[in-house]
Every structure is written in C-alpha cells, then in structure tokens.
Design a protein around this motif. Sequence first.
Motif, PDB file in Angstrom:
ATOM      1  N   LEU A  84      38.892  36.017  40.733  1.00 54.00           N
ATOM      2  CA  LEU A  84      37.891  34.957  40.760  1.00 54.00           C
ATOM      3  C   LEU A  84      38.201  34.004  41.905  1.00 54.00           C
ATOM      4  O   LEU A  84      39.364  33.694  42.158  1.00 54.00           O
ATOM      5  N   ALA A  85      37.163  33.561  42.599  1.00 54.15           N
ATOM      6  CA  ALA A  85      37.300  32.583  43.682  1.00 54.15           C
ATOM      7  C   ALA A  85      36.689  31.266  43.214  1.00 54.15           C
ATOM      8  O   ALA A  85      35.558  31.237  42.714  1.00 54.15           O
ATOM      9  N   TYR A  86      37.456  30.186  43.362  1.00 50.03           N
ATOM     10  CA  TYR A  86      37.013  28.845  42.957  1.00 50.03           C
ATOM     11  C   TYR A  86      36.968  27.929  44.165  1.00 50.03           C
ATOM     12  O   TYR A  86      37.899  27.931  44.982  1.00 50.03           O
ATOM     13  N   ASP A  87      35.934  27.111  44.259  1.00 44.99           N
ATOM     14  CA  ASP A  87      35.887  26.040  45.251  1.00 44.99           C
ATOM     15  C   ASP A  87      36.657  24.867  44.646  1.00 44.99           C
ATOM     16  O   ASP A  87      36.225  24.272  43.666  1.00 44.99           O
ATOM     17  N   VAL A  88      37.825  24.545  45.227  1.00 49.07           N
ATOM     18  CA  VAL A  88      38.657  23.484  44.668  1.00 49.07           C
ATOM     19  C   VAL A  88      38.706  22.259  45.581  1.00 49.07           C
ATOM     20  O   VAL A  88      39.658  21.488  45.544  1.00 49.07           O
ATOM     21  N   SER A  89      37.634  22.074  46.388  1.00 52.55           N
ATOM     22  CA  SER A  89      37.580  20.849  47.194  1.00 52.55           C
ATOM     23  C   SER A  89      37.511  19.637  46.269  1.00 52.55           C
ATOM     24  O   SER A  89      38.081  18.596  46.559  1.00 52.55           O
ATOM     25  N   THR A  90      36.797  19.774  45.169  1.00 54.06           N
ATOM     26  CA  THR A  90      36.869  18.844  44.032  1.00 54.06           C
ATOM     27  C   THR A  90      36.947  19.737  42.798  1.00 54.06           C
ATOM     28  O   THR A  90      36.324  20.799  42.757  1.00 54.06           O
ATOM     29  N   ILE A  91      37.712  19.333  41.822  1.00 55.57           N
ATOM     30  CA  ILE A  91      37.925  20.176  40.644  1.00 55.57           C
ATOM     31  C   ILE A  91      37.452  19.444  39.402  1.00 55.57           C
ATOM     32  O   ILE A  91      37.778  18.281  39.198  1.00 55.57           O
ATOM     33  N   THR A  92      36.675  20.164  38.592  1.00 55.74           N
ATOM     34  CA  THR A  92      36.308  19.654  37.280  1.00 55.74           C
ATOM     35  C   THR A  92      36.846  20.633  36.236  1.00 55.74           C
ATOM     36  O   THR A  92      36.901  21.837  36.484  1.00 55.74           O
ATOM     37  N   ASN A  93      37.235  20.126  35.105  1.00 54.61           N
ATOM     38  CA  ASN A  93      37.775  20.984  34.043  1.00 54.61           C
ATOM     39  C   ASN A  93      36.770  22.052  33.654  1.00 54.61           C
ATOM     40  O   ASN A  93      35.595  21.758  33.424  1.00 54.61           O
ATOM     41  N   GLY A  94      37.234  23.299  33.622  1.00 54.65           N
ATOM     42  CA  GLY A  94      36.388  24.405  33.196  1.00 54.65           C
ATOM     43  C   GLY A  94      35.322  24.815  34.185  1.00 54.65           C
ATOM     44  O   GLY A  94      34.408  25.556  33.820  1.00 54.65           O
ATOM     45  N   GLU A  95      35.422  24.393  35.430  1.00 51.32           N
ATOM     46  CA  GLU A  95      34.374  24.728  36.403  1.00 51.32           C
ATOM     47  C   GLU A  95      34.237  26.241  36.580  1.00 51.32           C
ATOM     48  O   GLU A  95      35.180  26.998  36.345  1.00 51.32           O
ATOM     49  N   LEU A 150      40.465  28.701  45.957  1.00 55.18           N
ATOM     50  CA  LEU A 150      41.581  29.217  45.177  1.00 55.18           C
ATOM     51  C   LEU A 150      41.172  30.582  44.644  1.00 55.18           C
ATOM     52  O   LEU A 150      40.104  30.724  44.041  1.00 55.18           O
ATOM     53  N   TYR A 151      42.012  31.594  44.885  1.00 63.04           N
ATOM     54  CA  TYR A 151      41.784  32.939  44.374  1.00 63.04           C
ATOM     55  C   TYR A 151      42.733  33.161  43.203  1.00 63.04           C
ATOM     56  O   TYR A 151      43.935  32.939  43.326  1.00 63.04           O
ATOM     57  N   VAL A 152      42.178  33.600  42.073  1.00 64.06           N
ATOM     58  CA  VAL A 152      42.958  33.804  40.859  1.00 64.06           C
ATOM     59  C   VAL A 152      42.841  35.265  40.426  1.00 64.06           C
ATOM     60  O   VAL A 152      41.735  35.772  40.238  1.00 64.06           O
ATOM     61  N   LEU A 178      41.442  35.667  31.510  1.00 69.99           N
ATOM     62  CA  LEU A 178      42.189  36.399  30.497  1.00 69.99           C
ATOM     63  C   LEU A 178      43.461  36.921  31.169  1.00 69.99           C
ATOM     64  O   LEU A 178      43.446  37.915  31.862  1.00 69.99           O
ATOM     65  N   VAL A 179      44.531  36.180  31.002  1.00 68.74           N
ATOM     66  CA  VAL A 179      45.853  36.445  31.578  1.00 68.74           C
ATOM     67  C   VAL A 179      45.832  36.360  33.112  1.00 68.74           C
ATOM     68  O   VAL A 179      45.970  37.361  33.812  1.00 68.74           O
ATOM     69  N   PRO A 180      45.679  35.139  33.640  1.00 67.53           N
ATOM     70  CA  PRO A 180      45.798  34.982  35.099  1.00 67.53           C
ATOM     71  C   PRO A 180      47.250  35.184  35.524  1.00 67.53           C
ATOM     72  O   PRO A 180      48.158  34.648  34.899  1.00 67.53           O
ATOM     73  N   VAL A 181      47.462  35.987  36.574  1.00 67.38           N
ATOM     74  CA  VAL A 181      48.831  36.333  36.966  1.00 67.38           C
ATOM     75  C   VAL A 181      49.160  36.053  38.428  1.00 67.38           C
ATOM     76  O   VAL A 181      50.326  36.078  38.806  1.00 67.38           O
ATOM     77  N   GLY A 182      48.168  35.828  39.271  1.00 66.72           N
ATOM     78  CA  GLY A 182      48.436  35.616  40.682  1.00 66.72           C
ATOM     79  C   GLY A 182      47.508  34.573  41.272  1.00 66.72           C
ATOM     80  O   GLY A 182      46.370  34.415  40.820  1.00 66.72           O
ATOM     81  N   LEU A 183      48.016  33.855  42.277  1.00 63.88           N
ATOM     82  CA  LEU A 183      47.253  32.792  42.920  1.00 63.88           C
ATOM     83  C   LEU A 183      47.394  32.882  44.434  1.00 63.88           C
ATOM     84  O   LEU A 183      48.475  33.180  44.939  1.00 63.88           O
ATOM     85  N   ALA A 184      46.308  32.598  45.145  1.00 56.75           N
ATOM     86  CA  ALA A 184      46.330  32.499  46.601  1.00 56.75           C
ATOM     87  C   ALA A 184      45.352  31.392  46.988  1.00 56.75           C
ATOM     88  O   ALA A 184      44.417  31.085  46.244  1.00 56.75           O
ATOM     89  N   TYR A 185      45.555  30.795  48.174  1.00 57.32           N
ATOM     90  CA  TYR A 185      44.757  29.632  48.566  1.00 57.32           C
ATOM     91  C   TYR A 185      44.342  29.727  50.025  1.00 57.32           C
ATOM     92  O   TYR A 185      45.157  30.025  50.894  1.00 57.32           O
ATOM     93  N   ASN A 186      43.068  29.450  50.285  1.00 58.20           N
ATOM     94  CA  ASN A 186      42.524  29.354  51.633  1.00 58.20           C
ATOM     95  C   ASN A 186      42.282  27.874  51.915  1.00 58.20           C
ATOM     96  O   ASN A 186      41.347  27.275  51.390  1.00 58.20           O
ATOM     97  N   SER A 187      43.135  27.266  52.732  1.00 66.22           N
ATOM     98  CA  SER A 187      43.038  25.827  52.988  1.00 66.22           C
ATOM     99  C   SER A 187      41.822  25.475  53.837  1.00 66.22           C
ATOM    100  O   SER A 187      41.298  24.363  53.728  1.00 66.22           O
ATOM    101  N   ALA A 188      41.343  26.377  54.669  1.00 63.28           N
ATOM    102  CA  ALA A 188      40.181  26.091  55.512  1.00 63.28           C
ATOM    103  C   ALA A 188      38.912  25.906  54.673  1.00 63.28           C
ATOM    104  O   ALA A 188      38.078  25.055  54.982  1.00 63.28           O
ATOM    105  N   SER A 189      38.760  26.702  53.611  1.00 60.56           N
ATOM    106  CA  SER A 189      37.559  26.614  52.779  1.00 60.56           C
ATOM    107  C   SER A 189      37.822  25.982  51.419  1.00 60.56           C
ATOM    108  O   SER A 189      36.908  25.897  50.597  1.00 60.56           O
ATOM    109  N   ASN A 190      39.058  25.562  51.168  1.00 57.45           N
ATOM    110  CA  ASN A 190      39.439  25.022  49.859  1.00 57.45           C
ATOM    111  C   ASN A 190      39.087  25.977  48.732  1.00 57.45           C
ATOM    112  O   ASN A 190      38.533  25.593  47.707  1.00 57.45           O
TER     113      ASN A 190
END
Length: 188
Positions: A88-99, A77-79, A63-75
């Motif tokens: 929210l922290a997402y594992d983006v080593s592989t991405i599926t829609n709506g994960e 994405l922080y939103v 609900l209104v994402p405003v900032g992004l950061a990325y940890n390349s060692a663990s893949n």
Amino acid sequence: TLSSPLSILYNSASNTLFVADSFHHRVLIYDVATINNGEAAVNVLGQPDFTTGGLSIASTTLLVPVGLAYNSASNTLYVVDDDNNRILAYDVSTITNGEAAIAVLGQVNFTSSSANQGGSVASTTISNPKSIVYNSLSSTLYLADAGNNRVLVYDVASITNGEGAIAVLGQSNFTSSSVNQGGSVAST
C-alpha cells in the motif's frame, strides 16, 4: 503498546519514526524530535484509531504489515501488507488516523488479498511479501516476494493500482517461482 514490531523507518525531515506494529495490524507514527520513555504515537495507519484492532480488507486497513519504505520527494510511505499480499502507498505529507492508501501494488484493487491474485505467478502478482527498499535515484521499489522466491522491481515515478513490476531478480522471468534445489548459482 506494540506487538511484534517488524520494521522501522525514520524520516529526518520531520523527525518522524514509522513502526510496522505487525500483530496489531497497523503502522504507528511517532514524533521523535524529543523522546520520552513510554511516549505515545501521534498517528496510526491501518486502523481508525489507537484502540481498534479489527481485521478487514480495504484501503484503510492492514493485515500484518512487515516492511516500510519512504519516498521523500513525494512524501509517499510504502507499506508491505504481508497477509493481504500487497503493497500500500500512503501520502504522508499530512497524516490523519486511519487514512486511506492512495495506491496498491500486487492486487487489482483494495478489496482483494489472494496470493498471486488467486492465479498464476505474473509481473502483477505477489505472494507473502516481506521487505521493501526505495531507490530515490531511479524512483524504483525493490520488493522481496518471498512466496514466489524472487525480488520484484517497480517503477513508482507514478503508480496505478495493480501495475506490474518492470524487472525480476532471482527468477528468469515473471512467471517462474521455483526454488533452486540443486545448489546456488548467481542468478537464482
């Protein structure tokens, strides 16, 4: 299409561009190895697909994402999920829609969204978060916690849902949130 993109992040290892599409309540992922005008995103986070724009509170929604950061060692994405008062922290080593996100900070679970968890300011709470930066040297996240007039520092070498910050800037402790109205000083 985009509606108020407020933050972008580039991952050079995968030629991927993440865009916080704030008023569509999602993060769009673009393959930018080559770019064409009007190019479509390849994946979406925060919504189940590219055409849904529903509002709800879950590990799969924003609900209104405003900032992004990325940890390349663990893949990871922080939103910054502004209107849900969380990160929210997402594992983006592989991405599926709506994960689903793998962890949440600022709330005790994925279905809570109140500013300061509906209570007092603490190391585990946030209110109206804005921007975020990841420091790869110390595995820390720096969050602009605008509603509490402070910057929080999180150790994210490993994350547990709702964990507290390890340090605070702009306030003398985790339970203060006052605005310095008498002029600026170096610590506030």
